[in-house]
Design a protein around this motif. Structure first.
Motif, short mmCIF file in Angstrom:
data_model
loop_
_atom_site.label_atom_id
_atom_site.label_comp_id
_atom_site.label_asym_id
_atom_site.label_seq_id
_atom_site.Cartn_x
_atom_site.Cartn_y
_atom_site.Cartn_z
N ALA A 17 0.86 -1.19 0.00
CA ALA A 17 0.00 0.00 0.00
C ALA A 17 0.89 1.24 0.00
CB ALA A 17 -0.91 -0.01 1.22
N LEU A 19 4.00 3.82 -2.34
CA LEU A 19 4.30 4.49 -3.60
C LEU A 19 4.68 3.47 -4.68
CD1 LEU A 19 5.10 7.02 -5.30
CD2 LEU A 19 7.27 7.05 -4.05
N VAL A 20 5.70 2.67 -4.40
CA VAL A 20 6.18 1.70 -5.39
C VAL A 20 5.18 0.56 -5.56
CG1 VAL A 20 8.05 0.10 -5.97
CG2 VAL A 20 8.60 2.27 -4.87
N ASN A 41 0.64 -3.65 6.68
CA ASN A 41 0.04 -3.46 8.01
C ASN A 41 -0.58 -2.06 8.11
OD1 ASN A 41 2.22 -1.76 8.34
ND2 ASN A 41 2.88 -2.60 10.31
N SER A 43 0.66 0.77 8.48
CA SER A 43 1.23 1.69 9.47
C SER A 43 1.66 2.99 8.79
CB SER A 43 2.43 1.04 10.17
OG SER A 43 3.43 0.71 9.22
N LEU A 44 2.11 2.90 7.56
CA LEU A 44 2.54 4.10 6.82
C LEU A 44 1.68 4.28 5.59
CD1 LEU A 44 6.40 3.40 6.93
CD2 LEU A 44 5.14 4.96 8.39
N LEU A 67 6.42 -8.55 10.89
CA LEU A 67 7.10 -8.99 12.11
C LEU A 67 6.46 -10.26 12.66
CD1 LEU A 67 7.90 -5.52 13.70
CD2 LEU A 67 9.43 -7.07 12.49
N ALA A 86 8.27 -3.55 2.12
CA ALA A 86 7.99 -2.99 3.45
C ALA A 86 9.29 -2.56 4.13
CB ALA A 86 7.27 -4.03 4.31
N LEU A 88 11.10 1.02 6.68
CA LEU A 88 11.08 2.42 7.12
C LEU A 88 12.30 3.09 6.51
CD1 LEU A 88 9.02 1.25 9.19
CD2 LEU A 88 10.01 2.79 10.89
N MET A 89 12.08 4.26 5.90
CA MET A 89 13.19 4.99 5.28
C MET A 89 13.80 5.97 6.27
SD MET A 89 11.92 5.45 1.39
CE MET A 89 10.18 5.54 1.71
N TYR A 187 16.97 0.90 -5.67
CA TYR A 187 16.26 2.06 -6.23
C TYR A 187 16.99 3.35 -5.85
CZ TYR A 187 12.10 -1.11 -5.89
OH TYR A 187 11.21 -2.13 -5.95
N THR A 189 16.11 7.63 -5.53
CA THR A 189 14.92 8.28 -4.94
C THR A 189 13.74 8.19 -5.90
OG1 THR A 189 16.29 9.82 -3.74
CG2 THR A 189 14.01 10.44 -4.05
N VAL A 190 12.62 7.71 -5.38
CA VAL A 190 11.45 7.46 -6.21
C VAL A 190 10.52 8.67 -6.19
CG1 VAL A 190 9.63 5.79 -6.68
CG2 VAL A 190 11.62 5.09 -5.34
N ARG A 198 7.36 10.77 2.93
CA ARG A 198 8.25 10.03 3.83
C ARG A 198 9.70 10.00 3.36
NH1 ARG A 198 3.44 7.03 3.98
NH2 ARG A 198 3.91 5.59 2.29
N1 LIG Z 1 10.70 6.09 -1.87
C1 LIG Z 1 12.01 6.17 -2.16
O1 LIG Z 1 12.52 7.25 -2.51
C2 LIG Z 1 12.88 4.95 -2.09
C3 LIG Z 1 14.21 5.03 -2.54
C4 LIG Z 1 15.02 3.89 -2.47
C5 LIG Z 1 14.50 2.71 -1.95
N2 LIG Z 1 13.22 2.67 -1.51
C6 LIG Z 1 12.70 1.42 -0.94
O2 LIG Z 1 11.61 1.00 -1.74
C7 LIG Z 1 10.60 0.41 -0.93
C8 LIG Z 1 9.26 1.06 -1.21
O3 LIG Z 1 9.36 2.46 -1.04
P1 LIG Z 1 8.01 3.33 -0.96
O4 LIG Z 1 8.42 4.75 -1.04
O5 LIG Z 1 7.01 2.80 -1.90
O6 LIG Z 1 7.64 2.98 0.55
P2 LIG Z 1 6.41 3.39 1.45
O7 LIG Z 1 6.88 4.06 2.67
O8 LIG Z 1 5.36 4.04 0.60
O9 LIG Z 1 5.88 1.92 1.79
C9 LIG Z 1 6.34 1.05 2.74
C10 LIG Z 1 5.11 0.23 3.13
O10 LIG Z 1 5.50 -0.74 4.08
C11 LIG Z 1 4.45 -0.86 5.01
N3 LIG Z 1 4.98 -1.43 6.25
C12 LIG Z 1 5.79 -0.83 7.18
N4 LIG Z 1 6.00 -1.67 8.21
C13 LIG Z 1 5.32 -2.81 7.93
C14 LIG Z 1 5.15 -4.02 8.63
N5 LIG Z 1 5.70 -4.24 9.83
N6 LIG Z 1 4.37 -4.98 8.06
C15 LIG Z 1 3.77 -4.78 6.86
N7 LIG Z 1 3.89 -3.64 6.15
C16 LIG Z 1 4.66 -2.67 6.70
C17 LIG Z 1 3.95 0.56 5.19
O11 LIG Z 1 2.64 0.63 5.73
C18 LIG Z 1 4.03 1.09 3.76
O12 LIG Z 1 2.82 0.92 3.05
C19 LIG Z 1 11.10 0.52 0.51
O13 LIG Z 1 11.70 -0.71 0.85
C20 LIG Z 1 12.13 1.61 0.46
O14 LIG Z 1 13.12 1.44 1.44
C21 LIG Z 1 12.40 3.75 -1.59
#
Ligand SMILES: NC(=O)c1ccc[n+]([C@@H]2O[C@H](COP(=O)([O-])OP(=O)(O)OC[C@H]3O[C@@H](n4cnc5c(N)ncnc54)[C@H](O)[C@@H]3O)[C@@H](O)[C@H]2O)c1
Length: 336
Positions: A17, A19-20, A41, A43-44, A67, A86, A88-89, A187, A189-190, A198
């Protein structure tokens, strides 16, 4: 052969749920996937991220926590490919390192273990250019063999990058011990539709746009020559699919956009899309703000992904920014 066609196959997007995840779910469904399971879950991420797919009978939304291994074992049953997003960034890692490390490390290990136990054919792990670190050591071409730099960088950025390095090594470990095929995508920055607040660099685009629209000068750190290298979310959706479809296994490759930009160039593009606005103001460090610095111009090289996965990013910054800002305006109108 660790190649999974998208058509008629089942995929689980963990942390979907997002961005990616939202863009990848859409892409896999459009490519004829039999079922796409979005596990989160919440949470974000939120329901809003997958609202555009509502009513799609091949989409299954599963509320579960990475977890808790038993929840994953149940959710992954019958899946052919697992995309693990899933995490946390940096900004959330700064607020809550305990949860960040739990989710990014223990959560990744649970996900790998569940994929292995249910007999999934391939695991795609979302890593990051944060595995090269930040600070003065970051310059030139960042290639897959570039080592991790931590000196002079904010602790949260290093904790995040280090947690992704551990995630990658857990994939390698499962490949060696249990033959679980995997591809790691690092990746950059997306940015794009359904952008969240976030990630520090993408947040900067929105802050710049909002300042311009409010008639305020956008803030530029230093002299504006600092590099940012983004990747459009739709390009990443294709990269994720390519990681499943290709025969590649036991590899880690960068997934970055066609070109890097300087901060000043980024502000110029956003100003153009905003239809004008005040000239930028140059500023020094803001106390308490986590900034991702580098030691000079850099580029996250993506040639390896072209060679190994046949993936090439297509959307340049001007077009990607236009799409992000069009979506942002529509989203704000919808929620007004
Ligand atoms: N957005 C960026 O710029 C970027 C850049 C490089 C890498 N990434 C990596 O790409 C991935 C996706 O990025 P994004 O921006 O789409 O992330 P995001 O923050 O939109 O999504 C992360 C998702 O993980 C879920 N999540 C968190 N803890 C969880 C748990 N315990 N159980 C189940 N779900 C849980 C959150 O609710 C959230 O929907 C991440 O792994 C991130 O580290 C992102």
């Amino acid at each position: 052969m660790p190649a999974i066609p998208i058509k008629d196959h089942i995929f689980t997007i963990v942390g979907g749920a997002s961005l990616v995840g939202s863009a990848t779910a859409e892409h896999l469904l459009a490519q004829g996937a039999a079922e796409v399971r979005v596990l989160d879950n919440f949470s974000l991420g939120g329901d809003g991220a997958i609202a555009h797919l509502r009513g799609e009978p091949r989409l299954k939304v599963i509320r579960a926590d990475i977890l808790r291994l038993p929840e994953l074992l149940e959710a992954y049953r019958g899946t052919h490919g697992v995309l693990h997003l899933a995490a946390l960034m940096t900004l959330n890692m700064d607020r809550d390192p305990w949860t960040g490390l739990d989710v990014n490390i223990r959560g990744a290990q649970n996900s790998i273990e569940a994929a292995r136990q249910v007999g999934a054919q391939k695991f795609v792990f979302a890593s990051s250019n944060a595995t090269y670190g930040y600070g003065p050591g970051i310059k030139g071409d960042l290639v897959e063999t570039t080592p991790f730099h931590s000196v002079g960088a904010p602790p949260a950025a290093i904790l995040y990058g280090a947690s992704k390095i551990i995630g990658e090594q857990l994939c390698r470990d499962a490949f060696r011990k249990h033959k679980l095929d995997y591809v790691v995508l690092r990746y950059s920055t997306v940015y794009g539709e359904r952008q969240h607040y976030r990630a520090a660099n993408a947040l900067y685009i929105i802050e710049t746009y909002d300042a311009l629209k409010a008639g305020r000068a956008p803030k530029v750190f230093g002299d504006g020559s600092e590099t940012k290298h983004f990747v459009y979310v739709g390009d990443l959706a294709r990269a994720n699919a390519a990681a499943f479809e290709s025969a590649a296994t036991d590899v880690a490759v960068n997934a970055s956009g066609p070109e890097a930009v300087t901060t000043l160039e980024l502000v110029r593009l956003v100003t153009e899309i905003a239809g004008g606005g005040p000239a930028p103001e140059f500023e020094g460090e803001t106390p308490g703000k986590v900034r991702l610095t580098s030691g000079g111009a850099f580029r996250i090289a993506n040639e390896e992904a072209a060679k190994i996965l046949g993936w090439v990013p297509q959307i340049g910054m001007r077009e990607g920014l236009r799409r992000l800002i069009t979506w942002l305006e529509e989203d704000r109108r919808r929620n007004a």
